[in-house]
Scaffold this motif. Structure first.
Motif, short mmCIF file in Angstrom:
data_model
loop_
_atom_site.label_atom_id
_atom_site.label_comp_id
_atom_site.label_asym_id
_atom_site.label_seq_id
_atom_site.Cartn_x
_atom_site.Cartn_y
_atom_site.Cartn_z
N GLN B 395 0.82 -1.20 0.00
CA GLN B 395 0.00 0.00 0.00
C GLN B 395 0.87 1.26 0.00
O GLN B 395 0.67 2.16 -0.82
N TYR B 399 1.39 3.96 -3.05
CA TYR B 399 1.04 5.35 -2.80
C TYR B 399 2.21 6.27 -3.12
O TYR B 399 2.02 7.38 -3.63
N GLU B 400 3.42 5.82 -2.85
CA GLU B 400 4.58 6.70 -2.99
C GLU B 400 5.22 6.65 -4.37
O GLU B 400 5.90 7.59 -4.77
N ASN B 478 -7.92 3.30 -7.66
CA ASN B 478 -7.34 4.63 -7.54
C ASN B 478 -6.90 5.17 -8.89
O ASN B 478 -6.83 4.45 -9.88
N GLN B 493 -3.37 12.34 -4.31
CA GLN B 493 -4.64 11.80 -4.78
C GLN B 493 -5.77 12.39 -3.95
O GLN B 493 -6.10 11.88 -2.90
N SER B 500 -12.00 5.84 -1.78
CA SER B 500 -11.40 5.26 -0.58
C SER B 500 -12.33 4.24 0.05
O SER B 500 -11.90 3.18 0.49
#
Lengths: 258, 555
Positions: B395, B399-400, B478, B493, B500
């Protein structure tokens, strides 16, 4: 000071980090001269300037600026010289006003005096709208303008510039060139390094070429021209021993097409 | 804050003048540095979208005061006086040293002072004094934050006199940490070049991030669990090797008026080490240190021959796991960057530590003592928790991965003749899986097999597929960004609530279904039916994801 006296004198100036970087550099620069100091990357240009401005304190040989031995009286020298570093080194989280005020304090200039001067100069350079925003977002040219002010705010008699024109747009280059010529007219000595041969050719009184830590040419453009014919670019490549540019380019194309 | 600090500094003007330091210049330098500190992006607490940090220091101070509160609570609950003091001084010394390494490394190794201040008429004594003053002021504020609540506890419990000794001991602790950290730096710099030093600092920063999180999560829990009432601390020979014990011993000596040789010895260490250490650092270390620093920025011409070994394993993996040139290229690059880019490592690698911390918290949750808890572990279903905790890495990485300082290099995706950016996206997912997820999953599985036995192998397989499916859900729902293509400070985001919630529901459903299957059904049946379904679902989602078109990518 007598205008014909040398303001920068070095004798056998040498420096080595792990390997020798400068070898027996001898300079004699008169007041009011503009010196273009050129050489390939890693030739020792920045090192020379850093020694003369007192950033690198240990070196061999001797150097005298404005009659002061820089080993003994570096503080006296520093008060009278200005330095504009390459790669836009400044405290970017500060605003131009804060930064220049800080620099003024280091020279012990009077607060109001600095403030007025800074405001006028920023205004002159079209930066007054940004004088209170952080420099993190500034373009290279805007930073270079701030650095120019920071290097000259105390009205030095010798100015050292390390690649002052890199990253500037055409208008800014013209402005800087004009500032340098007018500074010369007011009797300042200017010592700068650059890659831009055509600029060096036009504004320098004297051109010095350094290669692998040694001074290999020193004279006016006309004098250099009599040693090796052509533009400064041609002279430069002749003297620094890089004559194979044409054949390298040819091979490059051949390999691409293979 | 800066104004007050400078006023405080003004009180010592006579001192600086008496040692022939130019006070005006020192004040100007310290003032500029404090302003910059306050605008610095903090390691760890960085928020996206907030471009210009304003009061970085206030935030940090608040956090440290909070941690100080935990420690004070711990101290309050430990009946042994010396032990509670040891806890406090260990804590403050570790925090100060870690801060010196993580927050100050950039300042210590920053060579811009050389070009900005050295050409000005500032002598080296003044510059050195300014740097030292700046660091001590910063650490002083930090220590203030950390010790404010413990100090209140000391006043209430032991009175004002001890409080004064306490303050002095805190000061000495800071000095001790500064001396020790400087020595550590010098040792590292002696053996490592600039690049290695930066890598080592990077790992310290990662450890710091884990440490802060762990302290936040574990400390309050530990206090309830561990029975410290019966613990008696006796001064042994090795006590003299531990600086926090010096301080704690000194406090004990003054509180109970014990002045036997052992306590006097500790007192002497507490007082003399920092003072002589500072003297020695000033006299012998700082010139060496400054010289080393000066060579760091040295000359740009000396490009290090930093040769990277050719990774045979990588090339065989990437050949085997990818099936188009664009995908393979992306896989190789992302795989390598995940192992080299320090900023990305700093953001992703702490999650490995978080897995360990949360895993421990879950496993040791019961109220029994540790041995019983450990013996009962195979009867619980906590292995599922462990297997799914690994998802945290996926995760965080997902995300990064769109962000990079080198985001401008992403022009290559647009100038290259790419029909479908989906191959770039799948290459990225595969690299994240191979580099970050599989190694941690293998380690966790080994641990699970060791504790729970071979019977949970089906859970491990199902968990593996589920983790990957959850990754697909996350990637699917996403916004799709190309890897390393966005500036780190752009707004992330943007909180699409529906997205979400959807992500959360799908992921929760996957995890819950596994749990229900384990509890309710016969395992052998499970094996045969669930795994092929998962595999098929994974294959299909992945294949569709690979067909992502330019329109589906958010730039």
């Amino acid at each position: 000071m007598d205008s014909t006296a040398s303001v920068i004198i070095t004798r056998n100036l040498s420096k080595s980090f792990d390997k020798p970087v400068l070898h027996n550099i001898n300079l004699d620069i008169k007041a009011g001269e503009i010196i273009g100091y050129i050489g390939p990357n890693g030739a020792g240009k920045s090192t020379t300037i850093k020694i003369l401005t007192g950033i690198i304190p240990d070196y061999e040989g001797d150097a005298t600026l404005l009659g002061f031995d820089i080993r003994k009286d570096i503080m006296e020298v520093k008060k009278r010289i200005g330095y504009i570093p390459e790669n836009a080194a400044l405290y970017e989280t500060l605003t131009p006003l804060e930064y220049l005020h800080f620099i003024g304090q280091l020279y012990k200039m009077e607060r109001n005096h600095v403030e007025k001067k800074v405001k006028d100069l920023l205004n002159l350079f079209d930066l007054s709208n940004y004088s209170e925003s952080r420099m993190t977002t500034f373009s290279k040219g805007m930073r270079q303008k701030v650095l120019l002010i920071a290097g000259m705010i105390h009205n030095p008699s010798i100015l050292f510039l390390d690649e002052p024109l890199s990253g500037l747009d055409a208008n800014a280059v013209i402005l800087v060139k004009e500032i340098l010529t007018q500074l010369k007219r007011s009797g300042k000595t200017i010592f700068y390094s650059s890659h831009l041969m055509d600029v060096v050719e036009k504004i320098s009184d004297r051109i010095m070429i350094i290669n692998k830590g040694e001074l290999i040419a020193n004279g006016t453009f006309e004098e250099l021209n009599s040693q090796a014919k052509g533009s400064l670019e041609k002279i430069f490549t002749d003297l620094t021993g890089n004559k194979e540019h044409e054949s390298t380019a040819g091979q490059f194309i051949n390999i691409l097409e293979s | 804050m800066e104004k007050y600090l400078l006023r405080l500094l003004d009180i010592f003007e006579w001192f600086f003048r008496s040692v022939k330091i130019d006070y005006e210049q020192l004040r100007a330098i310290v003032s500029a540095k404090l302003t910059m500190d306050n605008r610095r992006q903090l390691v760890g607490y960085r928020k996206r979208g907030k471009k210009e940090p304003r009061n970085t220091f206030g935030t940090t101070l608040f956090f440290y005061a909070l941690f100080g509160g935990f420690v004070a609570f711990a101290m309050y609950n430990i009946p042994s006086f010396i032990l509670s003091m040891i806890v406090f001084f260990t804590y403050i010394m570790v925090m100060v040293s870690m801060t010196l390494i993580t927050d100050f490394s950039s300042i210590l190794l920053d060579t811009s002072d050389n070009t900005i201040i050295l050409p000005r008429p500032v002598d080296s004594r003044t510059l050195f004094a300014a740097r030292l003053t700046h660091i001590l002021l910063y650490l002083g504020q930090l220590a203030l934050g950390l010790s404010i609540i413990p100090a209140i506890v000391v006043i209430i419990e032991y009175g004002v006199l001890l409080f004064l000794f306490f303050l002095i001991a805190v000061g000495l602790s800071i000095l001790t940490s500064v001396v020790l950290t400087n020595a550590l730096y010098l040792i590292i710099m002696h053996f490592a070049n600039e690049e290695k030093l930066k890598s080592i600092i990077n790992y310290f920063q990662i450890i710091m991030a884990i440490f802060i999180m762990a302290g936040y999560q574990i400390l309050p829990r530990m206090i309830e669990r561990i029975d410290v009432g019966s613990f008696v601390f006796k001064i042994q020979w090795w006590s003299f090797l531990l600086p926090p014990v010096w301080m704690a011993g000194t406090m004990e000596a003054f509180q109970f008026r014990i002045f036997d040789p052992a306590h006097v010895g500790l007192n002497a260490c507490a007082l003399l080490f920092p003072l002589f250490g500072m003297y020695a650092a000033n006299k012998y270390l700082s010139p060496v240190f400054n010289k080393k620093i000066a060579t760091l920025g040295g000359s740009s011409s000396q490009i290090e021959k930093n040769k990277v070994e050719n990774d045979r394993m990588l090339s065989s993996i990437s050949k085997w796991i990818t099936n188009s040139p664009a995908e393979r290229g992306t896989f190789d690059v992302i795989y390598k960057i995940l192992g080299r880019d320090r900023k990305i490592k700093l953001k992703i690698y702490p999650s490995f530590g978080y897995i360990a911390v949360f895993g421990l918290i879950f496993m040791l949750r019961s109220q029994e003592d540790i041995a019983t808890t450990w013996a009962n572990l195979p009867n619980t279903q906590y292995h599922l928790v462990l297997l799914y905790l690994t998802f945290m890495v996926l995760q965080v990485a997902l995300y990064e991965i769109p962000y990079s300082d080198d985001f401008k290099a992403s022009w290559i995706y647009f100038s290259a003749p790419l029909n479908r950016p989906g191959e770039i996206l799948t290459g990225t997912l595969k690299a994240i899986g191979v580099r970050l997820f599989f190694p941690s999953y293998i380690i966790i599985s080994t641990f699970v097999l060791f504790v729970w036995g071979f019977q949970v192998i089906d859970d491990i397989v199902i968990g593996l597929f589920n983790n990957l499916l959850m990754l697909m859900v996350l990637a699917w729902v996403n916004k799709r960004h190309l890897p390393l293509s966005m500036a780190p400070d752009v707004k992330a985001q943007s909180g699409n609530l529906v997205r979400s919630i959807l992500t959360f529901l799908l992921i929760a459903a996957l995890g819950l279904s596994h749990f229900l299957l384990t509890v309710l059904t016969q395992k052998s049946v499970l094996m045969l039916t669930v795994i092929p379904i998962q595999a098929l679902a994974l294959y299909l989602t992945f294949r569709t994801y690979k067909k992502t078109t330019w329109d589906q990518v958010t730039l």
